[in-house]
Scaffold this active site. Structure first.
Site, PDB file in Angstrom:
ATOM      1  N   GLU A  84       0.833  -1.207   0.000  1.00 17.14           N
ATOM      2  CA  GLU A  84       0.000   0.000   0.000  1.00 17.14           C
ATOM      3  C   GLU A  84       0.864   1.252   0.000  1.00 17.14           C
ATOM      4  O   GLU A  84       0.628   2.168  -0.771  1.00 17.14           O
ATOM      5  CB  GLU A  84      -0.928  -0.009   1.215  1.00 17.14           C
ATOM      6  CG  GLU A  84      -1.785   1.223   1.348  1.00 17.14           C
ATOM      7  CD  GLU A  84      -2.796   1.393   0.224  1.00 17.14           C
ATOM      8  OE1 GLU A  84      -3.222   2.542   0.002  1.00 17.14           O
ATOM      9  OE2 GLU A  84      -3.182   0.410  -0.437  1.00 17.14           O
ATOM     10  N   TYR A 132      11.908   1.043  -8.999  1.00 14.61           N
ATOM     11  CA  TYR A 132      11.180  -0.217  -9.177  1.00 14.61           C
ATOM     12  C   TYR A 132      11.675  -0.980 -10.395  1.00 14.61           C
ATOM     13  O   TYR A 132      11.831  -2.195 -10.357  1.00 14.61           O
ATOM     14  CB  TYR A 132       9.677   0.042  -9.267  1.00 14.61           C
ATOM     15  CG  TYR A 132       9.079   0.613  -8.000  1.00 14.61           C
ATOM     16  CD1 TYR A 132       9.486   0.177  -6.741  1.00 14.61           C
ATOM     17  CD2 TYR A 132       8.113   1.607  -8.053  1.00 14.61           C
ATOM     18  CE1 TYR A 132       8.948   0.709  -5.582  1.00 14.61           C
ATOM     19  CE2 TYR A 132       7.563   2.143  -6.895  1.00 14.61           C
ATOM     20  CZ  TYR A 132       7.987   1.688  -5.658  1.00 14.61           C
ATOM     21  OH  TYR A 132       7.450   2.209  -4.516  1.00 14.61           O
TER      22      TYR A 132
END
Length: 160
Positions: A84, A132
Site C-alpha cells: 500500500e 522499481y
C-alpha cells in the site's frame, strides 16, 4: 549505513503516522491525511487487523516504513502481497533502505506462498519508477485503477 527491517509494533503507531504525513507531502497531498494514531493502532494492530506494517531502522532510528496486506488472485489461485505504501525519509534515500524494505516484503511474499507482489506508483514519480524498474519490476500498463470513495461510495452503496 546499517539497515534493519522489522515488523512494526503498536508502539510504532505515532512513527507510522509521521511517515504517512511525510509521504502525503511528497505526493503533493499534504492535507489529505485523515488517519490518526488511534486508527493505526486499531487497523494495523487490533484484533481485526487486515493490514500490516514494517519499520526500517538505521542505528536504531526509524527511517522508513511500509504498509501491506494480502489479496487473492483468482487466476493464480494464490494470495498476493500488495504494498500500500512505502516511504523512506528524504535524507536517507539512496542508502539501501527502500531496497531493503522491498526485499524483506518479497521474501515475506514467498514465505507466505504468494504468487505476486504488487503495488502502484504515481505516473509523475520518476525516482520511484526508476527504482522499481532497477529491481526488475514491470509496469502493468494495461490495467486502469478505478476507485469509489467519499460521497460517490456512499451514493452507490445506498439501497434505492
Amino acid at each position: 549505513m546499517n539497515i534493519s527491517i522489522r515488523p512494526a509494533k503498536i508502539t510504532d503507531a505515532e512513527t507510522i503516522l509521521h511517515f504517512i504525513n511525510e509521504l502525503a507531502v511528497y505526493e503533493k497531498e499534504p492535507d489529505a491525511v485523515l488517519n490518526t494514531v488511534a486508527e493505526i493502532e486499531d487497523k494495523l494492530f487490533g484484533a481485526d487487523a487486515r493490514a500490516h506494517s514494517v519499520i526500517c531502522e538505521s542505528e536504531g532510528v526509524a527511517i522508513g516504513f511500509a504498509v501491506y496486506f494480502f489479496n487473492y488472485s483468482t487466476w493464480l489461485g494464490k494470495h498476493g502481497l500488495y504494498l500500500e505504501d512505502l516511504y523512506v525519509s528524504q535524507d536517507k534515500r539512496g542508502s539501501g533502505a527502500g531496497k531493503g524494505i522491498m526485499k524483506y516484503l518479497a521474501q515475506l511474499a514467498l514465505e507466505k506462498g504468494c504468487g505476486r507482489f504488487e503495488w502502484v506508483v504515481l505516473d509523475w514519480n520518476k525516482p520511484s519508477i526508476d527504482f522499481y524498474e532497477s529491481i526488475g519490476a514491470k509496469a502493468q500498463s494495461e490495467w486502469i485503477i478505478y476507485r469509489l470513495s467519499g460521497q460517490a461510495l456512499l451514493d452507490f452503496a445506498k439501497d434505492e
